[in-house]
Design a protein around this motif. Structure first.
Motif, PDB file in Angstrom:
ATOM      1  N   ALA A  67      -0.696   9.499  -6.249  1.00 44.16           N
ATOM      2  CA  ALA A  67      -0.878  10.562  -5.257  1.00 44.16           C
ATOM      3  C   ALA A  67      -1.692  11.720  -5.829  1.00 44.16           C
ATOM      4  CB  ALA A  67       0.478  11.056  -4.768  1.00 44.16           C
ATOM      5  N   LEU A  68      -1.356  12.171  -7.038  1.00 47.23           N
ATOM      6  CA  LEU A  68      -2.084  13.291  -7.642  1.00 47.23           C
ATOM      7  C   LEU A  68      -3.534  12.917  -7.931  1.00 47.23           C
ATOM      8  CD1 LEU A  68       0.537  14.845 -10.093  1.00 47.23           C
ATOM      9  CD2 LEU A  68       0.050  15.431  -7.718  1.00 47.23           C
ATOM     10  N   ALA A  69      -3.746  11.672  -8.379  1.00 46.91           N
ATOM     11  CA  ALA A  69      -5.111  11.230  -8.671  1.00 46.91           C
ATOM     12  C   ALA A  69      -5.952  11.206  -7.394  1.00 46.91           C
ATOM     13  CB  ALA A  69      -5.085   9.850  -9.324  1.00 46.91           C
ATOM     14  N   ALA A  70      -5.357  10.735  -6.291  1.00 49.32           N
ATOM     15  CA  ALA A  70      -6.097  10.669  -5.031  1.00 49.32           C
ATOM     16  C   ALA A  70      -6.448  12.062  -4.518  1.00 49.32           C
ATOM     17  CB  ALA A  70      -5.273   9.913  -3.987  1.00 49.32           C
ATOM     18  N   LEU A  71      -5.498  12.975  -4.572  1.00 42.89           N
ATOM     19  CA  LEU A  71      -5.760  14.344  -4.121  1.00 42.89           C
ATOM     20  C   LEU A  71      -6.822  15.017  -4.985  1.00 42.89           C
ATOM     21  CD1 LEU A  71      -2.053  15.386  -3.471  1.00 42.89           C
ATOM     22  CD2 LEU A  71      -3.841  15.240  -1.716  1.00 42.89           C
ATOM     23  N   LEU A  88      -4.482   6.194  -0.211  1.00 42.82           N
ATOM     24  CA  LEU A  88      -3.825   5.925  -1.483  1.00 42.82           C
ATOM     25  C   LEU A  88      -4.030   4.470  -1.903  1.00 42.82           C
ATOM     26  CD1 LEU A  88      -0.463   7.784  -0.769  1.00 42.82           C
ATOM     27  CD2 LEU A  88      -2.313   8.567  -2.266  1.00 42.82           C
ATOM     28  N   ALA A  89      -3.940   4.241  -3.183  1.00 42.13           N
ATOM     29  CA  ALA A  89      -4.148   2.900  -3.732  1.00 42.13           C
ATOM     30  C   ALA A  89      -2.940   2.013  -3.468  1.00 42.13           C
ATOM     31  CB  ALA A  89      -4.404   2.995  -5.241  1.00 42.13           C
ATOM     32  N   ASP A  90      -3.144   0.726  -3.661  1.00 44.39           N
ATOM     33  CA  ASP A  90      -2.037  -0.216  -3.583  1.00 44.39           C
ATOM     34  C   ASP A  90      -1.179  -0.105  -4.837  1.00 44.39           C
ATOM     35  OD1 ASP A  90      -3.112  -1.082  -1.237  1.00 44.39           O
ATOM     36  OD2 ASP A  90      -3.669  -3.078  -1.950  1.00 44.39           O
ATOM     37  N   ARG A 138       0.843  -1.202   0.000  1.00 42.91           N
ATOM     38  CA  ARG A 138       0.000   0.000   0.000  1.00 42.91           C
ATOM     39  C   ARG A 138       0.872   1.242   0.000  1.00 42.91           C
ATOM     40  NH1 ARG A 138      -4.686   1.946   0.161  1.00 42.91           N
ATOM     41  NH2 ARG A 138      -5.584  -0.127   0.087  1.00 42.91           N
ATOM     42  N   LEU A 139       0.493   2.199  -0.824  1.00 48.56           N
ATOM     43  CA  LEU A 139       1.144   3.499  -0.760  1.00 48.56           C
ATOM     44  C   LEU A 139       0.594   4.268   0.438  1.00 48.56           C
ATOM     45  CD1 LEU A 139       1.272   4.792  -4.463  1.00 48.56           C
ATOM     46  CD2 LEU A 139       3.083   3.734  -3.125  1.00 48.56           C
TER      47      LEU A 139
END
Length: 283
Positions: free
Chosen positions: A196-200, A252-254, A164-165
């Motif tokens: 990271a950018l996609a999650a934010l 964050l995604a794995d 996991r990130l």
């Protein structure tokens, strides 16, 4: 008379532990998931102990399983040495190996040192870069084997493990109420940067990139200075930094670690792939 344990069953157990999943172990070994389950069940029946505790969310070893795994690694290493001896003569040649920047501060260096000691006739050429650049070099025929990352759901390469990130840094770098998240990041085409950018963005969190660096040591220095937080696999958190939790930091995604390249199927790169797949680099 005690029956000898089939190394195939031991190899399956080691793959299940390494990947923490029966399905991912099946992918790594090129087997069906039912076959992997059967291998573990046969091993448990032969040894008379439950080795793996299973539930809907995780796979963990029982105390007996931990004991068996230690012996299994010794047996598999000896089996590999026997195969090399029967193949006739020492393994020779050159391995052009690429490793993603994330791994340079991990115990991968121990594996590479052990590989060089075990295969003194092999010339090891190491390249360190972002996974995207390494895959480009692989496509151009400039590398034999790459240890890199992929998004969950992608299929290229042989799965090493899934992780996991998480957000890491110093608590002082966490944003104050209403302030954007300060982010230290690898440049594109970094997989961790993209996640990271996609999650934010998906959570509507304001952010600003305060440091961009292709070197993990550079990002670590920035994070230690409080310049920003960074996304990193949980098993590869740099020394001096800690996992962070904050309302403005989304989950964050794995990410998956994989070995790719033609060297998976030919010597001497195959020997290095075997060493990496059977090493406890991140545990």
């Amino acid at each position: 008379m005690t029956r000898l344990v089939d190394p195939v069953l031991l190899r399956t157990l080691a793959a299940v532990v390494r990947s923490r999943s029966f399905s991912r172990a099946a992918e790594q070994l090129g087997l069906g998931q039912s076959t992997v389950s059967q291998h573990v069940q046969r091993l448990e029946a032969q040894l008379g102990h439950r080795l793996v505790a299973r539930d809907t969310h995780s796979v963990a070893l029982t105390p007996e399983g931990e004991t068996v795994l230690g012996f299994a690694r010794t047996v598999l290493d000896a089996h590999e040495r026997l195969e090399r001896a029967l193949a006739g003569g020492p393994v020779r040649g050159k391995v052009r190996f690429g490793a993603s920047e994330d791994f340079v501060q991990s115990r991968l260096s121990d594996v590479l040192r052990d590989f060089r000691e075990a295969y003194p006739s092999v010339d090891l050429e190491l390249s360190v870069a972002l996974t995207g650049f390494l895959n480009d070099a692989l496509a151009r025929g400039e590398l034999d084997l790459v240890l890199g990352k992929r998004h969950v759901g992608e299929t290229q390469g042989v799965l090493v493990r899934r992780d996991r990130l998480v957000w890491v840094g110093l608590p002082t770098a966490l944003p104050e109420r209403g302030e954007p998240v300060a982010l230290a990041s690898f440049p594109a085409p970094s997989i961790t940067r993209a996640i990271a950018l996609a999650a934010l963005t998906q959570e509507g969190r304001a952010f600003r990139v305060t440091c961009t660096c292709a070197s993990l040591s550079g990002l670590r220095a920035a994070a230690l200075a409080g310049v920003g937080v960074m996304a990193q696999p949980r098993s590869l958190i740099p020394d001096g930094l800690q996992e962070l939790a904050h309302p403005d930091l989304p989950r964050l995604a794995d990410v998956e670690f994989v070995l790719s390249g033609p060297g998976l199927h030919r010597e001497p790169s195959r020997a290095l792939a075997h060493e990496i797949l059977n090493a406890d680099i991140w545990d």
